[in-house]
Enzyme design. Structure first.
Site, PDB file in Angstrom:
ATOM      1  N   LYS A 220      -2.591 -11.800  -4.563  1.00 49.67           N
ATOM      2  CA  LYS A 220      -1.909 -10.889  -5.581  1.00 49.67           C
ATOM      3  C   LYS A 220      -1.067 -10.188  -4.530  1.00 49.67           C
ATOM      4  CE  LYS A 220      -1.783  -6.459  -5.393  1.00 49.67           C
ATOM      5  NZ  LYS A 220      -0.171  -6.066  -5.724  1.00 49.67           N
ATOM      6  N   GLY A 272      -4.664  -4.542   3.649  1.00 47.95           N
ATOM      7  CA  GLY A 272      -4.165  -3.009   3.415  1.00 47.95           C
ATOM      8  C   GLY A 272      -4.620  -2.112   3.917  1.00 47.95           C
ATOM      9  N   GLU A 294      -9.168  -6.294   6.711  1.00 48.39           N
ATOM     10  CA  GLU A 294      -7.847  -6.319   7.867  1.00 48.39           C
ATOM     11  C   GLU A 294      -6.642  -5.183   7.342  1.00 48.39           C
ATOM     12  OE1 GLU A 294      -7.554  -8.057  10.364  1.00 48.39           O
ATOM     13  OE2 GLU A 294      -8.388 -10.364   9.818  1.00 48.39           O
ATOM     14  N   CYS A 328       0.319  -3.264  11.173  1.00 45.43           N
ATOM     15  CA  CYS A 328      -0.955  -2.873  11.460  1.00 45.43           C
ATOM     16  C   CYS A 328      -1.103  -2.203  12.957  1.00 45.43           C
ATOM     17  CB  CYS A 328      -1.672  -3.080  10.951  1.00 45.43           C
ATOM     18  SG  CYS A 328      -1.631  -5.628  11.019  1.00 45.43           S
ATOM     19  N   GLU A 425      -1.938   6.613  10.698  1.00 42.59           N
ATOM     20  CA  GLU A 425      -0.779   5.744  10.548  1.00 42.59           C
ATOM     21  C   GLU A 425       1.008   6.391  10.533  1.00 42.59           C
ATOM     22  OE1 GLU A 425      -2.327   2.371   8.517  1.00 42.59           O
ATOM     23  OE2 GLU A 425      -2.069   1.012  10.187  1.00 42.59           O
TER      24      GLU A 425
HETATM   25  P1  NAP Z   1      -1.660  -0.668   0.511  1.00 47.02           P
HETATM   26  O1  NAP Z   1      -1.695   0.283  -0.784  1.00 47.02           O
HETATM   27  O2  NAP Z   1      -3.284  -1.020   0.648  1.00 47.02           O
HETATM   28  O3  NAP Z   1      -1.600  -2.203  -0.760  1.00 47.02           O
HETATM   29  C1  NAP Z   1      -2.150  -3.415  -0.343  1.00 47.02           C
HETATM   30  C2  NAP Z   1      -2.690  -4.439  -1.314  1.00 47.02           C
HETATM   31  O4  NAP Z   1      -3.989  -3.714  -1.903  1.00 47.02           O
HETATM   32  C3  NAP Z   1      -1.528  -4.281  -1.754  1.00 47.02           C
HETATM   33  O5  NAP Z   1      -0.988  -5.766  -2.621  1.00 47.02           O
HETATM   34  C4  NAP Z   1      -1.281  -3.600  -2.876  1.00 47.02           C
HETATM   35  O6  NAP Z   1      -0.924  -3.651  -4.752  1.00 47.02           O
HETATM   36  C5  NAP Z   1      -3.219  -3.742  -3.247  1.00 47.02           C
HETATM   37  N1  NAP Z   1      -3.973  -2.615  -4.630  1.00 47.02           N
HETATM   38  C6  NAP Z   1      -4.233  -1.492  -4.179  1.00 47.02           C
HETATM   39  N2  NAP Z   1      -4.270  -0.222  -4.558  1.00 47.02           N
HETATM   40  C7  NAP Z   1      -5.451  -1.546  -5.444  1.00 47.02           C
HETATM   41  C8  NAP Z   1      -6.527  -1.087  -5.666  1.00 47.02           C
HETATM   42  N3  NAP Z   1      -7.117  -0.389  -6.187  1.00 47.02           N
HETATM   43  N4  NAP Z   1      -7.442  -2.353  -6.081  1.00 47.02           N
HETATM   44  C9  NAP Z   1      -6.677  -3.611  -5.056  1.00 47.02           C
HETATM   45  N5  NAP Z   1      -6.164  -3.872  -4.506  1.00 47.02           N
HETATM   46  C10 NAP Z   1      -4.853  -2.684  -4.416  1.00 47.02           C
HETATM   47  O7  NAP Z   1      -1.545  -0.661   2.044  1.00 47.02           O
HETATM   48  P2  NAP Z   1      -0.176  -0.729   2.245  1.00 47.02           P
HETATM   49  O8  NAP Z   1       0.878   0.700   1.988  1.00 47.02           O
HETATM   50  O9  NAP Z   1       0.715  -1.700   0.682  1.00 47.02           O
HETATM   51  O10 NAP Z   1       0.274  -1.144   3.267  1.00 47.02           O
HETATM   52  C11 NAP Z   1       0.373  -1.079   4.724  1.00 47.02           C
HETATM   53  C12 NAP Z   1      -0.794  -0.989   4.942  1.00 47.02           C
HETATM   54  O11 NAP Z   1      -1.877  -2.560   5.337  1.00 47.02           O
HETATM   55  C13 NAP Z   1      -1.539  -0.270   6.435  1.00 47.02           C
HETATM   56  O12 NAP Z   1      -2.464   0.380   6.772  1.00 47.02           O
HETATM   57  C14 NAP Z   1      -1.891  -1.447   7.502  1.00 47.02           C
HETATM   58  O13 NAP Z   1      -2.332  -0.792   8.464  1.00 47.02           O
HETATM   59  C15 NAP Z   1      -2.280  -2.632   6.743  1.00 47.02           C
HETATM   60  N6  NAP Z   1      -2.309  -4.195   7.209  1.00 47.02           N
HETATM   61  C16 NAP Z   1      -3.261  -4.743   7.982  1.00 47.02           C
HETATM   62  C17 NAP Z   1      -2.979  -5.213   8.319  1.00 47.02           C
HETATM   63  C18 NAP Z   1      -4.263  -5.952   8.848  1.00 47.02           C
HETATM   64  O14 NAP Z   1      -4.343  -7.523   9.754  1.00 47.02           O
HETATM   65  N7  NAP Z   1      -5.246  -4.776   9.436  1.00 47.02           N
HETATM   66  C19 NAP Z   1      -2.251  -5.940   8.226  1.00 47.02           C
HETATM   67  C20 NAP Z   1      -0.782  -5.849   7.421  1.00 47.02           C
HETATM   68  C21 NAP Z   1      -0.903  -4.568   6.987  1.00 47.02           C
HETATM   69  P3  NAP Z   1       0.575  -2.559  -4.462  1.00 47.02           P
HETATM   70  O15 NAP Z   1       1.421  -2.621  -3.671  1.00 47.02           O
HETATM   71  O16 NAP Z   1       0.865  -3.571  -6.036  1.00 47.02           O
HETATM   72  O17 NAP Z   1       0.457  -1.547  -4.619  1.00 47.02           O
END
Ligand code: NAP
Ligand code: MG
Length: 515
Positions: A220, A272, A294, A328, A425
């Protein structure tokens, strides 16, 4: 000749990405200011995009075919640099998720788990070569849908996507050698959920090791950046990957939730935010599903007095600004040893006033568009909290494009460890600068965060690097460089940054059971 006063002015917090009033001190998006105050403009150098075929509507990729969602609903994917609609994306509900998981299960049972590793490897090599062939087109699409600069998508993301498929293709027939004395088995169906900052690269990080290990996948992508994953699905069709081996379902949080909660999923891999990661941990507790996370980070970049300062400042700039801070592992906290503080601040201020913000497709652009309105609002809210808590903001005065979501390169001084901007962050081009006196204090400050993803050390002394690195609580530490990736090298964090590793031999382990 006397040097003119630095062009950097006091802070202007942009609640909305409004252009600043045009006046003599404000730069147009294609203008650059030299350190001594002269201005000159770059001619536009946009990457060609008129040959890119964007479909008006993208459907779900299930069992090797594109199909309409059960609900009939679609949502818009926006170009964050123009706010224009690029395409409509299917919204998958629990019924579609079930179809995708069933297709993956059948493909695992009947085809993929039975196939010899060397045959699986051939498919991965084929995918890698097709990615290379279409790299330019995919890079343009990535920049249009996500707002990242073409420099980044063309020179970093796409080469790494191909490299990951090539690398894991090589492991597919060598799994028995990867874990000597053990017998590896695939786990089954992997549910993989990825964020918007590196859409194709995160897809490659997830899919390549899972497939090499003999698992089938349901992926997804993030809601705002689904388009390139669906072009990757077309590559899977061209590579004649057996039906159901990879399924791609699009949608928002509820789609991801339905996937995580599906009973017939064996493994969940999530990249995420920490808050969603915690929810997944709760959802998986008490089930047999295995999980890797991650999550976020708040990396410290530490500059010691003996560092090569110009090199360090360039590394800091590439670590936080060149990718809009949408990383991230972005070096979002800068710890500077007191003796070089004013020199570093001066160099940093000069350097950010020469960065170009604007059209992500322009080859001269350093900072592209913020991925979405929601993300821009989050950045503005945190910057405002920094000002309210007493930190000082430095921002070059530049005119941002009228439409789209933008944030200028910025940094805060006068930051204390308790400020939100030192703890949370920001995920935007905003750096929090703090000072330290001794190596002990640097380590203590760097570790003063609930995260543990990455860090950077800048010093002339190799022995100091080893001493400091062994005490930093971060999964990855770069020394005298920053944000360097390679498919052979594992990446991941601990504490609130998650657990499990992606990349390298370590990246295979979460997709295998060992007898
Ligand atoms: P997010 O809101 O957690 O979203 C990540 C993914 O999870 C998206 O596909 C999102 O869908 C989905 N999602 C949202 N709610 C969910 C739920 N309840 N159950 C299952 N899946 C769900 O994160 P983001 O704000 O888009 O991304 C930024 C974050 O990612 C930052 O905190 C960053 O540090 C982290 N990140 C970490 C790494 C690493 O390798 N450690 C790499 C890249 C990013 P939708 O987009 O459709 O809402
Ligand atoms: Mg988009």
């Amino acid at each position: 000749m006397a040097r003119k006063k630095s062009p950097v002015a006091a802070a202007v917090v942009l609640r909305e990405a409004k252009p600043l009033a045009a006046n003599g001190g404000v730069l147009a998006p294609n203008e650059r200011r030299l350190n001594f105050g002269e201005r000159w403009a770059y001619a536009p150098a946009p990457e060609q995009s008129d040959y890119i075929e964007i479909k008006p509507r993208y459907q779900l990729f299930i069992d090797g075919k594109f199909r309409a969602p059960h609900s009939g609903r679609h949502f818009d994917s926006i170009n964050p640099a123009t706010e224009g609609k690029l395409a409509e994306i299917a919204e998958a509900d629990a019924h579609d998720v079930d179809l995708a998981v069933q297709a993956a299960r059948r493909a695992h049972r009947n085809v993929w788990s039975k196939m010899a590793g060397r045959e699986r490897g051939k498919f991965l090599y084929r995918i890698a070569r097709l990615v290379q062939e279409k790299a330019r087109e995919l890079a343009v699409l990535e920049s249009m849908d996500g707002g990242k600069t073409i420099k980044e998508s063309r020179d970093i993301d796409l080469p790494l996507v191909a490299a990951h498929f090539f690398y894991y293709a090589g492991w597919a027939d060598k799994l028995a050698y990867a874990f000597p004395g053990r017998t590896p088995h695939s786990l089954g169906v992997a549910a993989q959920i990825i964020p918007w900052n590196f859409p194709l690269l995160m897809a490659a990080w997830k899919l390549a090791p899972a497939l090499a290990a003999g698992n089938t996948c349901v992926l997804k992508p993030a809601e705002t950046t689904s388009i390139t994953a669906l072009h990757l699905a077309e590559i899977f069709q061209q590579a004649e990957l057996p039906d159901g081996v990879v399924n791609i379902i699009t949608g928002a949080g509820p789609t991801g939730k339905a996937l995580v909660e599906h009973d017939d999923v064996n493994k969940i891999a999530f990249t995420g935010s920490t808050s969603v990661g915690k929810m997944l941990t709760r959802a998986v507790a008490g089930t047999k599903k295995s999980l890797t996370l991650e999550l976020g980070g708040k990396a410290a970049n530490i500059i010691f007095e003996d560092a090569a300062l110009d090199q360090a400042v360039e590394g800091i700039v590439s670590g936080i600004y060149f990718n809009q801070g949408h990383v991230c592992c972005a070096g979002s906290r800068l710890l500077v040893q007191e003796g070089v503080f004013s020199a570093v601040i001066r160099k940093l201020r000069d350097r950010i006033s020469s960065l170009r913000v604007g059209n992500p497709l322009d080859k001269n652009t350093d900072i592209g568009a913020i991925n979405s309105r929601v993300q821009l609002d989050k950045i503005c809210e945190l910057v405002e909290s920094g000002l309210q808590q007493g930190a000082e903001l430095v921002q070059p005065r530049l005119r941002l494009p009228e439409k789209g979501y933008w944030y200028p390169p910025s940094f805060f001084t006068g930051v204390t460890a308790s400020h939100r901007i030192a703890q949370e962050e920001i995920f935007g081009p905003v750096l929090s600068v703090m000072t330290f006196r001794t190596p002990e204090e640097a380590i203590e400050r760097a570790n003063n965060t609930p995260y543990g993803l990455s860090a950077g050390v800048w010093t002339d002394k190799g022995s100091k690097i080893f001493k400091i690195v062994s005490r930093l609580r971060a999964g990855v530490v770069w020394a005298n460089t920053y944000n360097k990736f390679d498919p052979t090298s594992p990446f991941g964090g601990y504490r609130e940054s998650g657990f499990g590793r992606e990349g390298g031999l370590h990246g295979l382990r979460p997709y295998l059971a060992l007898d």
